[in-house]
Design an enzyme around this catalytic site. Sequence first.
Site, PDB file in Angstrom:
ATOM      1  N   GLY A 103       6.783  -3.242   5.663  1.00 58.94           N
ATOM      2  CA  GLY A 103       5.640  -2.524   6.206  1.00 58.94           C
ATOM      3  C   GLY A 103       4.523  -2.408   5.199  1.00 58.94           C
ATOM      4  O   GLY A 103       3.442  -1.904   5.522  1.00 58.94           O
ATOM      5  N   HIS A 162      -8.171   6.077   5.318  1.00 59.87           N
ATOM      6  CA  HIS A 162      -6.798   6.336   4.916  1.00 59.87           C
ATOM      7  C   HIS A 162      -6.805   7.226   3.676  1.00 59.87           C
ATOM      8  O   HIS A 162      -7.843   7.391   3.018  1.00 59.87           O
ATOM      9  CB  HIS A 162      -6.049   5.037   4.603  1.00 59.87           C
ATOM     10  CG  HIS A 162      -5.707   4.224   5.815  1.00 59.87           C
ATOM     11  ND1 HIS A 162      -6.628   3.430   6.454  1.00 59.87           N
ATOM     12  CD2 HIS A 162      -4.544   4.084   6.498  1.00 59.87           C
ATOM     13  CE1 HIS A 162      -6.054   2.838   7.489  1.00 59.87           C
ATOM     14  NE2 HIS A 162      -4.794   3.203   7.537  1.00 59.87           N
ATOM     15  N   LYS A 166      -4.241   4.889  -0.801  1.00 60.01           N
ATOM     16  CA  LYS A 166      -4.076   3.552  -0.204  1.00 60.01           C
ATOM     17  C   LYS A 166      -4.991   2.584  -0.925  1.00 60.01           C
ATOM     18  O   LYS A 166      -6.217   2.697  -0.874  1.00 60.01           O
ATOM     19  CB  LYS A 166      -4.369   3.570   1.297  1.00 60.01           C
ATOM     20  CG  LYS A 166      -4.181   2.193   1.944  1.00 60.01           C
ATOM     21  CD  LYS A 166      -4.246   2.263   3.454  1.00 60.01           C
ATOM     22  CE  LYS A 166      -4.205   0.877   4.084  1.00 60.01           C
ATOM     23  NZ  LYS A 166      -3.010   0.097   3.704  1.00 60.01           N
ATOM     24  N   THR A 172      -4.083  -3.413   9.673  1.00 59.71           N
ATOM     25  CA  THR A 172      -4.282  -3.334  11.116  1.00 59.71           C
ATOM     26  C   THR A 172      -5.722  -3.668  11.477  1.00 59.71           C
ATOM     27  O   THR A 172      -5.986  -4.408  12.432  1.00 59.71           O
ATOM     28  CB  THR A 172      -3.919  -1.932  11.626  1.00 59.71           C
ATOM     29  OG1 THR A 172      -2.567  -1.641  11.291  1.00 59.71           O
ATOM     30  CG2 THR A 172      -4.098  -1.836  13.132  1.00 59.71           C
TER      31      THR A 172
END
Length: 277
Positions: A103, A162, A166, A172
């Site tokens: 992920g 975010h 991050k 995405t």
Amino acid sequence: MQPINIMINGLPGNVASIIAEHALGDERVALLPHSLTGPEIQSDQCTIGETAIELIKPADRDRKIDVIQKKYGDFISIDYTHPSAVNDNAVFYCHRGLPFVMGTTGGERDKLSQTVINSKICAVIAPNMAKQIVGFQAMMEYAATTFPGIFSGYSLSVKESHQAGKADTSGTAKAMISYFNRMGIDFSPEQIVMERDPESQHTQWGIPEAYLSGHGWHTYRLTSADKTVVFEFQHNVNGRDIYADGTMDAVCFLGRKVKSGRSGRVYSMIDVLKSRD
């Protein structure tokens, strides 16, 4: 059914910790008390619930994995580490015969997939493990395939926010741009507006203070050339719990593929959602 042994790598990171907490309550999996971590981590262990997890630095991972494989046999690795470690981790998993669910975003994605294709394992690799968002992506991919060029002449703006930690642009958002490109819009990932400042996130975006340290807000705005028509798509996620359920489903999906003898294959979360077995 015998639970699937899993090792969650990236502890004590926030996302990895949440995934581990969910894993402890999921009877489909058995969490191994070990985790690959970065060289900057000072501690040798962390605690998830009441389970002590050994943290393994890169310099020790070959030796430690030998011990873990001998003790537990086959297991699936779950990677929520750091974008800078993506490709090296994939090489390690493939070399050691460790099927994995990744992920983690970032890294050289084409190289990442090719590493698995050239190996004897299979993997689920996805920039987003949230099933509902992946479903939304699948709808957009269908539109891009079925109605190519439908938004020709429109302009696009993409904003994503975010947590400050991050390091990279949203994977995405990058995937969504590829769909809009096929729908006729000229837009590059470099044009994405990234927000990482907590003050702006709270005062200008309206993101609740409780989720400034863990969220993913995205807005895609399409405007016609004469400014008379606007389409806007949003998906705003507070917290990280939404990713845990999808990750566990990906583990179970991958476990079935491994059992059937599949190798050299990269699966997406869309493959996981489409699975009926």
